[in-house]
Motif scaffolding. Structure first.
Motif, PDB file in Angstrom:
ATOM      1  N   LEU A   8       0.797  -1.175  -0.092  1.00  0.00           N
ATOM      2  CA  LEU A   8       0.015  -0.009  -0.065  1.00  0.00           C
ATOM      3  C   LEU A   8       0.606   1.310   0.112  1.00  0.00           C
ATOM      4  O   LEU A   8       0.557   2.262  -0.697  1.00  0.00           O
ATOM      5  CB  LEU A   8      -1.071   0.152   1.350  1.00  0.00           C
ATOM      6  N   PHE A   9       1.842   1.185   0.890  1.00  0.00           N
ATOM      7  CA  PHE A   9       2.945   2.263   1.026  1.00  0.00           C
ATOM      8  C   PHE A   9       3.483   2.626  -0.435  1.00  0.00           C
ATOM      9  O   PHE A   9       3.518   3.849  -0.911  1.00  0.00           O
ATOM     10  CB  PHE A   9       3.981   2.061   1.806  1.00  0.00           C
ATOM     11  N   ASP A  10       3.828   1.729  -1.279  1.00  0.00           N
ATOM     12  CA  ASP A  10       4.133   1.688  -2.638  1.00  0.00           C
ATOM     13  C   ASP A  10       3.692   2.366  -3.519  1.00  0.00           C
ATOM     14  O   ASP A  10       3.755   3.042  -4.372  1.00  0.00           O
ATOM     15  CB  ASP A  10       5.124   0.587  -3.010  1.00  0.00           C
ATOM     16  N   ILE A  11       2.001   1.985  -3.395  1.00  0.00           N
ATOM     17  CA  ILE A  11       1.139   2.462  -4.284  1.00  0.00           C
ATOM     18  C   ILE A  11       0.874   4.034  -4.113  1.00  0.00           C
ATOM     19  O   ILE A  11       0.780   4.814  -4.759  1.00  0.00           O
ATOM     20  CB  ILE A  11      -0.279   1.681  -3.908  1.00  0.00           C
ATOM     21  N   VAL A  12       0.751   4.363  -2.545  1.00  0.00           N
ATOM     22  CA  VAL A  12       0.604   5.887  -2.338  1.00  0.00           C
ATOM     23  C   VAL A  12       1.682   6.802  -2.509  1.00  0.00           C
ATOM     24  O   VAL A  12       1.452   7.783  -3.012  1.00  0.00           O
ATOM     25  CB  VAL A  12      -0.077   5.861  -0.912  1.00  0.00           C
ATOM     26  N   SER A  13       2.721   6.116  -2.062  1.00  0.00           N
ATOM     27  CA  SER A  13       3.988   6.999  -2.478  1.00  0.00           C
ATOM     28  C   SER A  13       4.438   7.074  -3.911  1.00  0.00           C
ATOM     29  O   SER A  13       5.158   7.907  -4.361  1.00  0.00           O
ATOM     30  CB  SER A  13       5.198   6.425  -1.438  1.00  0.00           C
ATOM     31  N   GLY A  14       4.069   6.160  -4.649  1.00  0.00           N
ATOM     32  CA  GLY A  14       4.346   6.262  -6.055  1.00  0.00           C
ATOM     33  C   GLY A  14       3.894   7.083  -7.188  1.00  0.00           C
ATOM     34  O   GLY A  14       4.160   7.034  -8.080  1.00  0.00           O
ATOM     35  N   VAL A  15       2.776   7.568  -6.725  1.00  0.00           N
ATOM     36  CA  VAL A  15       1.750   8.498  -7.724  1.00  0.00           C
ATOM     37  C   VAL A  15       2.451   9.837  -7.924  1.00  0.00           C
ATOM     38  O   VAL A  15       3.177  10.493  -6.952  1.00  0.00           O
ATOM     39  CB  VAL A  15       0.442   8.414  -7.183  1.00  0.00           C
ATOM     40  N   ALA A  16       2.269  10.335  -8.986  1.00  0.00           N
ATOM     41  CA  ALA A  16       2.896  11.813  -9.264  1.00  0.00           C
ATOM     42  C   ALA A  16       1.635  12.848  -8.537  1.00  0.00           C
ATOM     43  O   ALA A  16       0.616  12.544  -8.596  1.00  0.00           O
ATOM     44  CB  ALA A  16       2.930  12.087 -10.667  1.00  0.00           C
ATOM     45  N   THR A  17       2.216  13.596  -7.804  1.00  0.00           N
ATOM     46  CA  THR A  17       1.196  14.678  -7.127  1.00  0.00           C
ATOM     47  C   THR A  17       1.061  15.971  -7.546  1.00  0.00           C
ATOM     48  O   THR A  17       0.474  16.685  -6.825  1.00  0.00           O
ATOM     49  CB  THR A  17       1.555  14.640  -5.565  1.00  0.00           C
ATOM     50  N   ASP A  18       1.970  16.345  -8.894  1.00  0.00           N
ATOM     51  CA  ASP A  18       1.883  17.556  -9.072  1.00  0.00           C
ATOM     52  C   ASP A  18       0.465  18.203  -9.629  1.00  0.00           C
ATOM     53  O   ASP A  18       0.399  19.474  -9.385  1.00  0.00           O
ATOM     54  CB  ASP A  18       2.752  17.696 -10.664  1.00  0.00           C
ATOM     55  N   ALA A  19      -0.306  17.359 -10.061  1.00  0.00           N
ATOM     56  CA  ALA A  19      -1.875  17.910 -10.427  1.00  0.00           C
ATOM     57  C   ALA A  19      -2.672  17.969  -9.362  1.00  0.00           C
ATOM     58  O   ALA A  19      -3.654  18.269  -9.882  1.00  0.00           O
ATOM     59  CB  ALA A  19      -2.168  17.160 -11.703  1.00  0.00           C
ATOM     60  N   LEU A  20      -2.269  17.371  -8.100  1.00  0.00           N
ATOM     61  CA  LEU A  20      -3.402  17.705  -7.150  1.00  0.00           C
ATOM     62  C   LEU A  20      -3.819  18.852  -6.625  1.00  0.00           C
ATOM     63  O   LEU A  20      -2.832  19.793  -6.483  1.00  0.00           O
ATOM     64  CB  LEU A  20      -2.704  16.486  -6.083  1.00  0.00           C
ATOM     65  N   GLU A  21      -5.195  19.098  -6.315  1.00  0.00           N
ATOM     66  CA  GLU A  21      -5.237  20.288  -5.595  1.00  0.00           C
ATOM     67  C   GLU A  21      -4.927  20.514  -4.254  1.00  0.00           C
ATOM     68  O   GLU A  21      -4.484  19.102  -3.625  1.00  0.00           O
ATOM     69  CB  GLU A  21      -6.832  20.618  -5.905  1.00  0.00           C
ATOM     70  N   PRO A  22      -4.868  21.374  -3.547  1.00  0.00           N
ATOM     71  CA  PRO A  22      -4.166  21.668  -2.475  1.00  0.00           C
ATOM     72  C   PRO A  22      -4.480  20.700  -1.265  1.00  0.00           C
ATOM     73  O   PRO A  22      -3.795  20.112  -0.546  1.00  0.00           O
ATOM     74  CB  PRO A  22      -4.389  23.017  -1.819  1.00  0.00           C
ATOM     75  N   SER A  23      -5.822  20.563  -1.048  1.00  0.00           N
ATOM     76  CA  SER A  23      -6.274  19.618  -0.061  1.00  0.00           C
ATOM     77  C   SER A  23      -6.039  18.088  -0.163  1.00  0.00           C
ATOM     78  O   SER A  23      -5.577  17.328   0.466  1.00  0.00           O
ATOM     79  CB  SER A  23      -7.742  19.655   0.129  1.00  0.00           C
ATOM     80  N   ALA A  24      -6.010  17.512  -1.601  1.00  0.00           N
ATOM     81  CA  ALA A  24      -5.502  16.374  -1.862  1.00  0.00           C
ATOM     82  C   ALA A  24      -4.170  15.956  -1.599  1.00  0.00           C
ATOM     83  O   ALA A  24      -3.679  15.270  -1.285  1.00  0.00           O
ATOM     84  CB  ALA A  24      -5.953  16.052  -3.256  1.00  0.00           C
ATOM     85  N   ARG A  25      -3.118  17.209  -2.021  1.00  0.00           N
ATOM     86  CA  ARG A  25      -1.833  17.124  -1.712  1.00  0.00           C
ATOM     87  C   ARG A  25      -1.542  17.042  -0.112  1.00  0.00           C
ATOM     88  O   ARG A  25      -0.714  16.297   0.274  1.00  0.00           O
ATOM     89  CB  ARG A  25      -1.246  18.373  -2.279  1.00  0.00           C
ATOM     90  N   ARG A  26      -2.487  17.820   0.520  1.00  0.00           N
ATOM     91  CA  ARG A  26      -2.081  17.651   2.003  1.00  0.00           C
ATOM     92  C   ARG A  26      -2.500  16.437   2.550  1.00  0.00           C
ATOM     93  O   ARG A  26      -1.854  15.741   3.269  1.00  0.00           O
ATOM     94  CB  ARG A  26      -3.008  18.769   2.771  1.00  0.00           C
ATOM     95  N   LEU A  27      -3.634  15.658   1.942  1.00  0.00           N
ATOM     96  CA  LEU A  27      -3.822  14.207   2.305  1.00  0.00           C
ATOM     97  C   LEU A  27      -2.852  13.353   2.002  1.00  0.00           C
ATOM     98  O   LEU A  27      -2.448  12.350   2.631  1.00  0.00           O
ATOM     99  CB  LEU A  27      -5.180  13.906   1.657  1.00  0.00           C
ATOM    100  N   HIS A  28      -2.177  13.383   0.739  1.00  0.00           N
ATOM    101  CA  HIS A  28      -1.096  12.590   0.231  1.00  0.00           C
ATOM    102  C   HIS A  28       0.025  12.866   1.229  1.00  0.00           C
ATOM    103  O   HIS A  28       0.666  11.881   1.679  1.00  0.00           O
ATOM    104  CB  HIS A  28      -0.707  12.987  -1.080  1.00  0.00           C
ATOM    105  N   GLU A  29       0.310  14.034   1.792  1.00  0.00           N
ATOM    106  CA  GLU A  29       1.578  14.236   2.579  1.00  0.00           C
ATOM    107  C   GLU A  29       1.465  13.714   3.986  1.00  0.00           C
ATOM    108  O   GLU A  29       2.148  13.041   4.671  1.00  0.00           O
ATOM    109  CB  GLU A  29       2.032  15.738   2.763  1.00  0.00           C
ATOM    110  N   ARG A  30       0.093  13.714   4.423  1.00  0.00           N
ATOM    111  CA  ARG A  30      -0.409  13.225   5.828  1.00  0.00           C
ATOM    112  C   ARG A  30      -0.475  11.605   5.809  1.00  0.00           C
ATOM    113  O   ARG A  30       0.065  11.017   6.587  1.00  0.00           O
ATOM    114  CB  ARG A  30      -1.856  13.547   6.148  1.00  0.00           C
ATOM    115  N   ALA A  31      -0.607  11.016   4.763  1.00  0.00           N
ATOM    116  CA  ALA A  31      -0.687   9.349   4.613  1.00  0.00           C
ATOM    117  C   ALA A  31       0.784   9.187   4.392  1.00  0.00           C
ATOM    118  O   ALA A  31       0.992   7.924   5.207  1.00  0.00           O
ATOM    119  CB  ALA A  31      -1.345   9.117   3.177  1.00  0.00           C
ATOM    120  N   LEU A  32       1.746   9.878   3.907  1.00  0.00           N
ATOM    121  CA  LEU A  32       3.173   9.434   3.766  1.00  0.00           C
ATOM    122  C   LEU A  32       3.718   9.521   5.218  1.00  0.00           C
ATOM    123  O   LEU A  32       4.587   8.720   5.779  1.00  0.00           O
ATOM    124  CB  LEU A  32       3.856  10.100   2.747  1.00  0.00           C
TER     125      LEU A  32
END
Length: 637
Positions: free
Chosen positions: A102-126
């Motif tokens: 799961l970690f590899d899946i979540v950490s492996g995606v490109a986040t450049d196009a994410l809107e701010p709240s989704a990017r915050r969620l991604h950072e929080r998950a990692l």
């Protein structure tokens, strides 16, 4: 938010089956979602996060119901089943955080196009993956899983021992002289001519506040401060050892360092510095008011050289009555429970633009009342008020989640759990009710987040108390109290009495701050060093921080429930108070309902939930960073 249904709770006879079906059904759904994500990982970061969010919703649904019912359900079998369900939820959550695929899946995606709240969620998950130890070797991950399981079981044992250890004292009716008449009427003597009094709050607080007999107050203090002893002493030693190893395995020096990393304070080393700062700031006020207590006690006991733990509440009340013309027994005649409850709903409804609409719905006990929450005529959530003590119920006051809201998915539902008298309330209890209701308002208003992680009271833990502490101010305002505080004759509480109550409440704030720092020091110290004798260390910390000496033979830590949930972070109450005083400075003291500031506070601090850092929320409201200034000025008044 679309028109969503509230969670349908079961009838009493179906509670056990319903609980198991709800928790295990949501856990099964979470497992299926994990399997689907791992079997066919999306390439889009947004799609990955949406599936991650689905997993969080299912897991949250299982955990919220089980943690609530373990504390409040009247049937022991349901409480036991809920504790068991909590263990399954916790085990699944631990596995999730240690899942490398799961970690590899979540950490492996490109986040450049994410809107701010989704990017915050991604950072929080990692961040959470890393703090779980997902990047450690298999043996370490296995040990971390064992530790998490044992920490939960040990914490549950600690809480269960507190809930079930209700102690009693027996005294003659004469030894209860000074207690309010309505309280005395509800505590008749038994066949042996003696009265039995318990350590539950509706008994313990009035006795320690009003009983003239020092031996009665002492007996109650001794009983109250030994709840959970000796069983919980050993339980705490296990819990502290487990947490210490957990932190060490992850590379932290202490549990406090691990725990503080995700709080506003940032580092465990800063907690001690904060405790010492508050201790120093409160010193002059604490010394002054302590001397007032001692001088007053010496009028009754000329040879007295100290104010004991069993004296503090009583002589604080005496001083307020004699020097500030505030008689607690007169004050309580204005606070009938039923009127206070409705008044609270009216006040908060007006302040935040909400309507609390009572509904007939299945509940877990006949004392519980349910209300739909409407904003601009639209239902945005549901609350439950469970406000009176009963056997086997949680002994303190807290807000519990029942459902965490997610925009267009599910309504937020929260539960207020307290232990108040059914008749007249002490004003301190009114303040507590406002405080805890603040958490409930926060939970509901922040329940329209897209991402489950940011829903409800999801800010940093050392900010969590600030909105509730600020709401206490409305319980001290004469104009606010005039809307519901009336006596049996229908007379409104006089404004000059409220003013004197506020002045009297300011008495003792210095030594109360020192007491809070004693608790905070216990919370911190027990998590950064090992002590063979916890009571001995408690005595040392009390001597350093508190204005009042240790009461021989007592063991306060064994019923200090915050040592589980708050662990090393009890300092957060005072940290939050500093911010609460600063936020309250933005309100007009002459009109606490002024709509512009109230709406700005609601929309910029409460509604966003955890979607922004707490410091940003406060800055967005105040227009500047928070400071110590308002708190320091209040303390020095």
């Amino acid at each position: 938010m679309t028109d969503l249904h509230a969670l349908a709770l079961p009838a009493a006879d179906d509670a056990l089956t319903w609980l198991t079906d709800r928790c295990d059904g949501e856990l099964d759904r979470a497992r299926q979602l994990v399997d689907r994500l791992k079997a066919a990982p999306p390439t889009s970061a947004t799609d990955v996060l949406q599936q991650w969010n689905d997993i969080a919703i299912a897991l949250g649904n299982a955990g919220s119901v089980s943690s609530l019912m373990a504390e409040v359900h009247p049937q022991p079998a349901v409480r036991e089943a809920a504790e068991s369900a909590m263990q399954r939820v916790d085990a699944f959550s631990t596995d999730l955080g240690l899942d490398r695929d799961l970690f590899d899946i979540v950490s492996g995606v490109a986040t450049d196009a994410l809107e701010p709240s989704a990017r915050r969620l991604h950072e929080r998950a990692l961040r959470d993956f890393r703090r779980s130890g997902v990047d450690r070797d298999e043996g370490v991950r296995a040990r971390l899983k064992e530790l998490a399981e044992q920490e939960l079981l040990t914490g549950q044992e600690f809480g269960r021992n507190i809930r079930e250890d209700v102690r009693t004292i027996t005294v003659t009716p004469e030894q209860l002289a000074g207690l309010p008449q309505d309280w005395l009427d509800s505590h008749p003597a038994g066949e042996d001519g003696r009265v039995t009094v318990t350590t539950d709050y509706p008994d313990a607080i009035p006795v320690r506040t009003f009983a003239h007999d020092p031996q009665t107050r002492l007996a109650m203090a001794e009983a109250f401060l030994t709840v959970g002893w000796p069983a919980n002493d050993a339980v705490l030693q296990r819990l502290f050892a487990l947490r210490a190893e957990h932190a060490s395995v992850l590379g932290y020096d202490t549990w406090a360092d691990y725990d503080a990393e995700v709080k506003m304070i940032g580092a465990g080393s800063e907690i001690g510095a904060f405790i010492d700062r508050i201790t120093e700031l409160s010193g002059p006020s604490a010394q002054r008011d302590h001397q007032v207590l001692l001088t007053r006690k010496q009028q009754d006991e000329p040879g007295a050289t100290a104010v004991e733990a069993s004296d503090v509440q009583y002589y604080s009340e005496v001083v307020r009555r004699e020097q500030y013309a505030v008689d607690g027994q007169l004050v309580r005649t204005y606070f009938d429970f039923t009127r206070v409850r409705q008044g609270l709903l009216d006040v908060t409804g007006r302040l935040f633009g909400l309507t609390w609409q009572q509904v007939e719905a299945p509940v877990w006990h006949e004392d519980v009342a349910a209300y739909d929450v409407l904003r601009d005529g639209r239902r945005i959530g549901r609350i439950y008020l469970d406000l009176h003590p009963r056997e086997g119920k949680y002994k303190h006051a807290a807000q519990f989640d029942l459902v965490r809201g997610v925009r267009d998915r599910q309504l937020p539902e929260g539960v207020l759990v307290c232990n108040f008298n059914r008749g007249l309330m002490e004003h301190d209890e009114v303040v507590t009710l406002f405080h805890e209701f603040g958490h409930l308002v926060h939970h509901v208003l922040a329940g329209e987040q897209e991402w489950m992680t940011f829903s409800g009271v999801a800010t940093e833990w050392d900010f969590v108390e600030a909105p509730s502490q600020m709401l206490e101010e409305w319980a001290w305002d004469a104009d606010v109290l005039a809307t519901f505080a009336t006596n049996a004759e229908g007379e409104t509480i006089p404004a000059d009495l409220v003013h004197r109550m506020r002045e009297a409440d300011d008495f003792g704030k210095g030594f109360q701050a020192r007491t809070q720092m004693f608790y905070a020091a216990v919370s911190l110290d027990f998590h950064v060093a090992r002590h063979g004798d916890l009571t001995a260390r408690l005595r040392q910390l009390q001597a350093k921080y508190s204005m009042f000496p240790y009461l021989a033979g007592t063991h306060m830590h064994t019923a200090f429930g915050h040592l589980d949930g708050y662990s090393s972070g009890y300092y957060t109450y005072m940290w939050s108070l500093v911010i609460a005083k600063d936020m309250f400075s933005a309100f007009d003291r002459d009109d606490l309902f002024a709509p512009a500031v109230a709406q700005r506070y609601r929309d910029r601090v409460l509604v966003p939930g955890g979607s922004k850092d707490a410091a940003v929320l406060v800055s967005n409201f105040l227009g500047r960073a928070y400071t110590f200034d308002a708190y320091a000025a209040w303390l020095a008044e």
